[in-house]
Scaffold this active site. Sequence first.
Site, mmCIF file in Angstrom:
data_model
loop_
_atom_site.group_PDB
_atom_site.id
_atom_site.type_symbol
_atom_site.label_atom_id
_atom_site.label_comp_id
_atom_site.label_asym_id
_atom_site.label_seq_id
_atom_site.Cartn_x
_atom_site.Cartn_y
_atom_site.Cartn_z
ATOM 1 N N LYS A 1 -3.548 4.355 6.642
ATOM 2 C CA LYS A 1 -3.913 4.845 7.973
ATOM 3 C C LYS A 1 -3.837 6.369 8.033
ATOM 4 C CE LYS A 1 -1.864 0.734 10.066
ATOM 5 N NZ LYS A 1 -1.430 0.180 8.765
ATOM 6 N N ASP B 1 -7.781 3.358 10.029
ATOM 7 C CA ASP B 1 -7.456 2.811 8.712
ATOM 8 C C ASP B 1 -8.615 3.184 7.795
ATOM 9 O OD1 ASP B 1 -5.936 1.144 6.838
ATOM 10 O OD2 ASP B 1 -5.172 0.206 8.664
ATOM 11 N N CYS C 1 -4.202 -18.036 13.581
ATOM 12 C CA CYS C 1 -3.759 -17.329 14.786
ATOM 13 C C CYS C 1 -3.819 -18.284 15.971
ATOM 14 C CB CYS C 1 -4.671 -16.144 15.078
ATOM 15 S SG CYS C 1 -4.766 -14.971 13.720
ATOM 16 N N ASP D 1 -11.769 -1.278 12.944
ATOM 17 C CA ASP D 1 -12.155 -1.281 11.534
ATOM 18 C C ASP D 1 -13.601 -1.745 11.385
ATOM 19 O OD1 ASP D 1 -9.646 -0.436 10.481
ATOM 20 O OD2 ASP D 1 -8.835 -2.408 10.982
ATOM 21 N N CYS E 1 -11.736 -9.042 15.260
ATOM 22 C CA CYS E 1 -10.649 -9.066 14.269
ATOM 23 C C CYS E 1 -11.016 -8.353 12.978
ATOM 24 C CB CYS E 1 -10.288 -10.508 13.960
ATOM 25 S SG CYS E 1 -9.035 -10.627 12.662
ATOM 26 N N ARG F 1 0.833 -1.203 0.000
ATOM 27 C CA ARG F 1 0.000 0.000 0.000
ATOM 28 C C ARG F 1 0.866 1.250 0.000
ATOM 29 N NH1 ARG F 1 -3.538 -1.117 4.435
ATOM 30 N NH2 ARG F 1 -4.867 -2.092 2.910
ATOM 31 N N TYR F 2 1.934 1.231 0.763
ATOM 32 C CA TYR F 2 2.838 2.374 0.882
ATOM 33 C C TYR F 2 4.097 2.080 0.083
ATOM 34 C CZ TYR F 2 -0.048 3.245 5.035
ATOM 35 O OH TYR F 2 -1.090 3.459 5.905
ATOM 36 N N CYS G 1 -9.690 -13.279 17.811
ATOM 37 C CA CYS G 1 -10.255 -12.135 18.512
ATOM 38 C C CYS G 1 -11.623 -11.848 17.915
ATOM 39 C CB CYS G 1 -9.336 -10.930 18.342
ATOM 40 S SG CYS G 1 -7.625 -11.334 18.711
ATOM 41 N N ARG H 1 -9.508 -8.844 10.196
ATOM 42 C CA ARG H 1 -9.381 -9.782 9.073
ATOM 43 C C ARG H 1 -10.190 -11.037 9.351
ATOM 44 N NH1 ARG H 1 -3.340 -8.466 8.648
ATOM 45 N NH2 ARG H 1 -3.386 -6.717 7.181
ATOM 46 N N ARG I 1 7.184 0.070 2.198
ATOM 47 C CA ARG I 1 6.988 -1.094 3.064
ATOM 48 C C ARG I 1 5.848 -1.954 2.563
ATOM 49 N NH1 ARG I 1 5.192 3.669 4.903
ATOM 50 N NH2 ARG I 1 3.563 3.858 6.469
#
Length: 345
Positions: free
Chosen positions: A315, A308, A101, A271, A108, A88-89, A105, A110, A92
Site C-alpha cells: 500500500k 494498493d 463471506c 483496486d 470486492c 508482503r511486509y 460486495c 478478491r 506482518r
Amino acid sequence: MKTLRSVADLVNAGLLPPEAAAGVAGVAGRYAVAITPYLADRLTGAAPGDPLYAQYVPAPEEAYTTPAERDDPIGDHARSPVKGIVHRYPDRVLLKPLHACAVYCRFCFRREMVGPGGEALTAEELEAALAYVRSRPEVWEVVVTGGDPLLLSVRRIESIVRALAGMGHVGVVRFHTRVPVADPLRVTPELVAALRAEGLATWVAVHANHAGELASPAAAAALARLADAGIPLLGQTVLLKGVNADAASLEALFRAMVRHRVKPYYLHHPDLAPGTGHFRPTLAEGQALVKALRGHVSGLCQPTYVLDIPGGHGKAPAAPAWVEPRDDGTAAVEDFTGTRHTYAP
Ligand SMILES: *Cc1c(COP(=O)(O)O)cnc(C)c1O
Ligand code: SF4
C-alpha cells in the site's frame, strides 16, 4: 428467511424487478451473491441509487471488465509462501482461513477468490499456515482476513487466537470483518470472548462504507459488544462512486464510526478488480475529497487514503500533499481553507 444467493432470490425478495433479472443473470453467475436476512430487511424498498443497495445487489455494469482490471489486483498469489498466508511486509502476514463471506460486495477486490463454500483451509492446511507463522520470529502481527474470518465457528476462532498467543513473537492479531454491519447478531458474547487471549492484543477492523450501515440498533450493539470487551476497533472503507464518493457521505460515515468507537483507519482507493470500473473514482477525485474533509471534521474522523499498488507491491499513502518543501529549507504549506503559507524556520 434465508440468505439471498441468486437472482431468483433477489426477485422473490422484491430487491430486483423481474424484468431486471435477465440483465444481471450473467454477472450473478460469475461473481458470488449473498445478502443476509438482516441486510435484506434493511434493504426493503431500496432501489439501485441507494448506497446500501449498490454495494450488494448485482448490477449490469459488472459485465464490463476494463483492460487494466485483473483477477488478482493486489498480487496475493505472488506473495503467498504457503496456502492461506500472504507475506508482503517483513513484520506482518495475512492469514486467510476461508474465502467465504457473510455478504458479497459488488466491488470486492478478491472477487475472483471469494464465494460460497469458497476454499476454506482444511485442518492440515491451517496447521501448516500457523506453522509458517511460528517459524518466522519476525512476524509481529497476524491479520486474519479472507473472506470473512468471523464466519468461522467460535471454536475455530478460539483455536487460531490461542495458537497465535502461544507463539510468543506474535504480539497482535487483527481481524478484518464485515460481519458487525452485515450480520450483527453473529457477534455474540461467545464470539467476542474467542477473539481474545492472554498475551496477545486483539484488534478488529470493521469494513463499512456508508453511515447507513452503522445506523441500526443491531449493528450498534454488535460494535458495542466488541468495544466494551476492550477490543480496539478500526474502520476500513473503500471509496466508491454511487456509495460514498462525496464529502458529505464520507463525513457522515467517519463521524458515525467515531461515535461507535471505531477509529477510521484506511480509506482505500478501489483496486482494479474485474467489473468494478463503475465504482472507481479517479485518484484526483479521491484526493479532492480527502482535502475537503481536512479541518472540517475532527482528526479522529480522518483515515489514511491508500492505494494498493497493483502487482503485490503493498500500500502507498495516496493523500494530497499539504506541505511542499523547497530547496532553501522553507516550504509552502496549505491550510484547511486552501490558503497557502510559507514555513521558514
Ligand atoms: C494490507 C496488507 C497488510 C496490512 O497492512 P497495514 O498497512 O499494516 O494495515 C498486510 N499484509 C498484506 C499482504 C496486505 O495486503
Ligand atoms: S466482505 Fe470483504 S472479502 Fe468479502 S466480498 Fe466484501 S470486500 Fe470481498
